[in-house]
Motif scaffolding. Structure first.
Motif, PDB file in Angstrom:
ATOM      1  N   MET A 153      58.891 -70.445  18.079  1.00  0.00           N
ATOM      2  CA  MET A 153      57.661 -70.624  18.860  1.00  0.00           C
ATOM      3  C   MET A 153      57.806 -70.080  20.264  1.00  0.00           C
ATOM      4  O   MET A 153      56.827 -69.725  20.904  1.00  0.00           O
ATOM      5  CB  MET A 153      57.304 -72.107  18.965  1.00  0.00           C
ATOM      6  N   HIS A 154      59.048 -70.073  20.757  1.00  0.00           N
ATOM      7  CA  HIS A 154      59.259 -69.642  22.134  1.00  0.00           C
ATOM      8  C   HIS A 154      58.968 -68.165  22.313  1.00  0.00           C
ATOM      9  O   HIS A 154      58.763 -67.697  23.420  1.00  0.00           O
ATOM     10  CB  HIS A 154      60.687 -69.942  22.558  1.00  0.00           C
ATOM     11  N   THR A 190      58.261 -81.458  17.869  1.00  0.00           N
ATOM     12  CA  THR A 190      57.393 -80.907  18.901  1.00  0.00           C
ATOM     13  C   THR A 190      55.985 -80.725  18.343  1.00  0.00           C
ATOM     14  O   THR A 190      55.783 -80.738  17.135  1.00  0.00           O
ATOM     15  CB  THR A 190      57.885 -79.524  19.337  1.00  0.00           C
ATOM     16  N   GLU A 204      63.687 -77.049   8.159  1.00  0.00           N
ATOM     17  CA  GLU A 204      65.049 -76.669   8.554  1.00  0.00           C
ATOM     18  C   GLU A 204      65.651 -77.673   9.520  1.00  0.00           C
ATOM     19  O   GLU A 204      66.851 -77.873   9.544  1.00  0.00           O
ATOM     20  CB  GLU A 204      65.069 -75.249   9.116  1.00  0.00           C
TER      21      GLU A 204
ATOM     22  N   ARG B  64      67.995 -73.858  23.252  1.00  0.00           N
ATOM     23  CA  ARG B  64      66.804 -73.444  22.523  1.00  0.00           C
ATOM     24  C   ARG B  64      67.145 -72.314  21.544  1.00  0.00           C
ATOM     25  O   ARG B  64      66.820 -72.388  20.363  1.00  0.00           O
ATOM     26  CB  ARG B  64      65.798 -72.977  23.577  1.00  0.00           C
ATOM     27  N   VAL B  67      69.593 -73.494  18.698  1.00  0.00           N
ATOM     28  CA  VAL B  67      68.965 -74.335  17.677  1.00  0.00           C
ATOM     29  C   VAL B  67      68.032 -73.505  16.814  1.00  0.00           C
ATOM     30  O   VAL B  67      68.128 -73.504  15.591  1.00  0.00           O
ATOM     31  CB  VAL B  67      68.185 -75.500  18.325  1.00  0.00           C
ATOM     32  N   ARG B  73      73.051 -77.155  16.155  1.00  0.00           N
ATOM     33  CA  ARG B  73      72.407 -78.234  16.906  1.00  0.00           C
ATOM     34  C   ARG B  73      73.392 -79.150  17.597  1.00  0.00           C
ATOM     35  O   ARG B  73      73.005 -80.061  18.301  1.00  0.00           O
ATOM     36  CB  ARG B  73      71.535 -79.070  15.960  1.00  0.00           C
ATOM     37  N   MET B  85      71.436 -80.966  20.550  1.00  0.00           N
ATOM     38  CA  MET B  85      70.830 -80.064  21.541  1.00  0.00           C
ATOM     39  C   MET B  85      69.319 -80.188  21.452  1.00  0.00           C
ATOM     40  O   MET B  85      68.665 -79.390  20.784  1.00  0.00           O
ATOM     41  CB  MET B  85      71.240 -78.628  21.268  1.00  0.00           C
ATOM     42  N   SER B  86      68.769 -81.205  22.068  1.00  0.00           N
ATOM     43  CA  SER B  86      67.345 -81.435  21.959  1.00  0.00           C
ATOM     44  C   SER B  86      66.759 -81.897  23.287  1.00  0.00           C
ATOM     45  O   SER B  86      67.268 -82.819  23.916  1.00  0.00           O
ATOM     46  CB  SER B  86      67.074 -82.481  20.880  1.00  0.00           C
ATOM     47  N   LEU B  87      65.684 -81.248  23.659  1.00  0.00           N
ATOM     48  CA  LEU B  87      65.041 -81.542  24.935  1.00  0.00           C
ATOM     49  C   LEU B  87      64.479 -82.968  24.948  1.00  0.00           C
ATOM     50  O   LEU B  87      64.781 -83.757  25.844  1.00  0.00           O
ATOM     51  CB  LEU B  87      63.921 -80.518  25.141  1.00  0.00           C
ATOM     52  N   CYS B 117      57.414 -75.922  29.098  1.00  0.00           N
ATOM     53  CA  CYS B 117      57.981 -76.525  27.883  1.00  0.00           C
ATOM     54  C   CYS B 117      57.136 -77.684  27.354  1.00  0.00           C
ATOM     55  O   CYS B 117      57.058 -77.897  26.151  1.00  0.00           O
ATOM     56  CB  CYS B 117      59.376 -77.042  28.147  1.00  0.00           C
ATOM     57  N   CYS B 120      54.441 -78.034  24.434  1.00  0.00           N
ATOM     58  CA  CYS B 120      54.820 -78.285  23.045  1.00  0.00           C
ATOM     59  C   CYS B 120      55.770 -79.466  22.933  1.00  0.00           C
ATOM     60  O   CYS B 120      55.610 -80.318  22.077  1.00  0.00           O
ATOM     61  CB  CYS B 120      55.502 -77.060  22.453  1.00  0.00           C
ATOM     62  N   HIS B 121      56.799 -79.484  23.755  1.00  0.00           N
ATOM     63  CA  HIS B 121      57.775 -80.567  23.663  1.00  0.00           C
ATOM     64  C   HIS B 121      57.147 -81.853  24.175  1.00  0.00           C
ATOM     65  O   HIS B 121      56.522 -81.868  25.225  1.00  0.00           O
ATOM     66  CB  HIS B 121      59.040 -80.203  24.442  1.00  0.00           C
TER      67      HIS B 121
END
Lengths: 261, 131
Positions: A153-154, A190, A204, B64, B67, B73, B85-87, B117, B120-121
């Protein structure tokens, strides 16, 4: 002083050698010092499910009514914060369609009535030759080694070439901010934003944590997920034993969602 | 001096414009370090605080890409501790920076940085309780 071609090449060769030699010397005297800026270790979770070629088998004999399909769809859409937008701006990862539209090359006027009216689950086919990946100008969508067609998505710029490329209509565009259309936001995943394309990722993020895809868990055994690269996997066994169809095989995309009829 | 009546006012205007940043700042509040609030249970970040202050944006970008593109991860720091590894699930978890508004946002607002960010996050309205 005039530098002729010959002496220039000699000097260039010598400096290159010195450079290479310098690197080698540094490696000998202080190993790793040149690329020291990587103190941490990085890897996958120990419980991660690793596959050579992930695939899904849909046992359509068990999806005779909308009940079970809807259960799988709801499980998927709540887990991944897929908005519920009515009409043409609809966003979907997993949905249903009729036999004739799912398998148009199986055109047959005399289908049994129950098959004619049965809802068939459809999702991204995670193709071996994904047209969406070929047309994506930013590399936002790519095919992983294990066959999953991923969305980053980034990097998505919302050009929608992938939606034109995909023969299965598996991709949805966010025409507007999806958040007001999500009943309960799952904080562990997200959302997306206006202007990006989304689709099924074969969960995934769950495979990486050692879990099966959510739709498979919700399916009461009617969806089977596994590794085609493993001779003894459940998917290989079931495909050996029972007849299956794939969508639009003549296009050469090599889809990896199989339908038991 | 020929044309002095034009040159001298011109020079005065020129000097005035060039020194604009200096005199326009007179009387305004000086830069103040934002008051950051850390009500974390954790006493240590994934890497030393000093390093995080300067490099957290690069670390997050690396996370980012690792992952999403490399399917990795797990982050094990030099002290040997592992992190997802998660915001949202790590950085904003209840033990760490659940008070994003008083920590991340306060510093970013002072420095006029606005990361996209959070489109979405998800920023959990109430801290996520670790399972």
């Amino acid at each position: 002083m005039a530098l002729n071609r010959r002496s220039f090449l000699k000097a260039a060769g010598l400096t290159t050698l010195a450079g290479l030699g310098g690197h080698a010397a540094m490696e000998l005297l202080a190993p790793g010092a040149l690329d020291a800026a990587q103190p941490a270790k990085i890897g996958a979770f120990p419980e991660a499910l690793i596959g050579k070629r992930w695939a899904m088998v849909i046992d359509s004999t068990k999806f005779t009514s909308m009940r079970l399909s809807q259960k799988c769809i709801d499980a998927c859409h709540t887990a991944h914060n897929v908005p519920n937008i009515p009409g043409k701006q609809e966003v979907k990862w997993l949905w249903t369609d009729s036999f004739q539209r799912v398998f148009p090359d199986q055109r047959n006027e005399f289908l049994p009535v129950d098959i004619k009216h049965q809802p068939f689950l459809v999702l991204c086919n995670h193709c071996d030759n994904p047209p969406c990946v070929r047309v994506c100008p930013t590399g936002a969508t790519f095919r992983r080694e294990d066959g999953i067609v991923m969305m980053d998505m980034h990097r998505c710029i919302g050009c929608r070439y992938c939606m034109v490329g995909c023969p299965y209509g598996a991709r949805s565009f966010n025409f507007r901010d999806p958040r007001p259309f999500i009943a309960n936001i799952n904080h562990r995943y997200t959302t997306r934003m206006m202007g990006v394309v989304e689709k099924c990722t074969f969960c995934e993020d769950r495979l990486a944590r050692g879990l099966m895809p959510v739709c498979v868990e919700a399916s009461e055994g009617a969806l089977i997920f596994g590794d085609l690269g493993n001779q003894d996997s459940k998917v290989r066994k079931i495909l050996r034993e029972r007849f299956s169809l794939r969508r639009y095989p003549s296009l050469g995309t090599e889809p990896h969602v199989f339908y038991l009829i | 001096m020929y044309d002095g009546n034009k040159i001298i006012p011109g020079l005065i205007i020129f000097v005035g414009l060039v020194t604009f940043p200096f005199w326009s700042n007179i009387g305004r509040a000086a830069y103040e370090r934002p008051e950051l609030k850390l009500d974390a249970v954790e006493t240590e970040c994934v890497e030393p605080a000093e390093w995080m202050r300067a490099e957290h944006m690069r670390l997050l970008d690396d996370w980012r890409d690792l992952v999403v593109r490399d399917n990795m991860r797990l982050y094990v720091n030099q002290a040997g501790r592992s992190f997802d590894m998660s915001l949202t699930n790590t950085c904003l978890s209840s033990g760490c920076h659940a008070n994003k508004a008083e920590f991340c946002d306060r510093c970013h607002a002072t420095l006029a940085v606005s990361p996209s960010c959070w489109d979405c996050h998800v920023v959990p309205p109430t801290p996520i309780v670790e399972e």
